[in-house]
Write a protein that holds these residues in place. Sequence first.
Motif, PDB file in Angstrom:
ATOM      1  N   LEU A   1      -5.335  20.226 -26.137  1.00 36.82           N
ATOM      2  CA  LEU A   1      -4.995  21.351 -27.116  1.00 36.82           C
ATOM      3  C   LEU A   1      -3.678  21.571 -27.417  1.00 36.82           C
TER       4      LEU A   1
ATOM      5  N   LEU B   1     -12.322  26.309 -23.051  1.00 34.71           N
ATOM      6  CA  LEU B   1     -12.168  25.528 -23.699  1.00 34.71           C
ATOM      7  C   LEU B   1     -13.126  24.278 -23.599  1.00 34.71           C
TER       8      LEU B   1
ATOM      9  N   GLU C   1      -6.993  21.371 -21.576  1.00 41.09           N
ATOM     10  CA  GLU C   1      -6.001  22.519 -21.810  1.00 41.09           C
ATOM     11  C   GLU C   1      -4.733  21.630 -22.266  1.00 41.09           C
TER      12      GLU C   1
END
Length: 404
Positions: free
Chosen positions: A68, A310, A65
């Motif tokens: 990204l 993700l 997270e």
Amino acid sequence: MRSLSTRRRTQFLCAACCALFACVSVAEEPRDSPPLRFGMSTALTGPVSELGIQMRRGVLSAFAEANLAGGVQGRQLELVALDDGYEPSETGPNIHRLIELEQVLAIVGDVGTPTAIVAAPIAQRAKVPFIGALTGAGVLRKSPPDRYVINFRASYAEETSMMVDALVAAGIEPDEIAFITQRDGYGDAGFAGGTAALKRHGIERPGTIAHGRYERNTMAVEGALADLILHRPTPKAVILVGAYSPCAKLIRLAKESDFDPLFLNVSFVGGNLLAAALDDQGDGVLVSQVVPHVQEDLAINRQHRAALALLEPTKSPPTQISLEGYVVGRLLILALQRIEGEIRRETIADACEGLGDFDLGLGVPLRLTSDEHQASHAVWATRIEAGEVRPIPWSELLPQERQP
């Protein structure tokens, strides 16, 4: 001629300056920054491997997270996870390798008390932050706290104390509460917390408490169970401080022996793992938790599910342990984001202590300071019903059919 010569000299000087400026500009262009490396020694094989796998999964989801979104200070986060099989003899070499060879900035999310008892002192001596271990052992919760040991979760003493208080409030007599614990620092920590709670409720001599033990990394629970079956008065509630496989075997054997007390487990057991191991024999078994139930409508759960997506295209469901790993990862990232200037081991320790009161969306207050190195003191109750682990209030610990 003199004017032409001057003009040519001027042109040459301008060209030279431009070339020099271009060289300086190229030299000053930012290169790819190296990743921020963190280490983990955990059980990736052996009888508690699923705990290590889920904890790593949670930390990695938090890192995915953050990466990204650009990482921290433009640097990606990287986790080096080494397998110790839940054996302290493997943990020490792993921690030395992570610190000395891998040059990690911090150790994060290690799994287990016996392994933490080895790992934390090594990290402390090397001045490397040891953050968010999956253990509630008191050895990591000294007063005043060790500078480099940072905990997220409630202690085992808090978990077992909450169980004892709820059982007594529901009408179970203190001398009807028993324990079966793993024979190591993990089991000892849970039993010590339960013993202290029973003393508050009138048990004067700990030696009178029904207590069976089994060896770590084994399934040899028969002797511990026999100790409880033979005890008088017969226990009406048994608090288990162990791993999911031996605890599941013990509960099954107890039911086959017509010994049917209320079984309660501390969070390390992994509620979903215990439920799967028990299959159709799990109804009514309780598990305390140090994070909210994964299906609660909370910001942390929504964020964790998105982070897992993700990391894993298959979209495996979150677990209580993966959620704990995610929270530990988020805690670390929040501390990193507070650092101004170079991110080093020392500045990470400073940043953790400087978090003060903070919120990660769990619905409970979190706090870290130089005097408080355990962020959360919250303990939740869950019960296995029809193969699912479901949240319950502590006031409903005993189902109606078990009411005194």
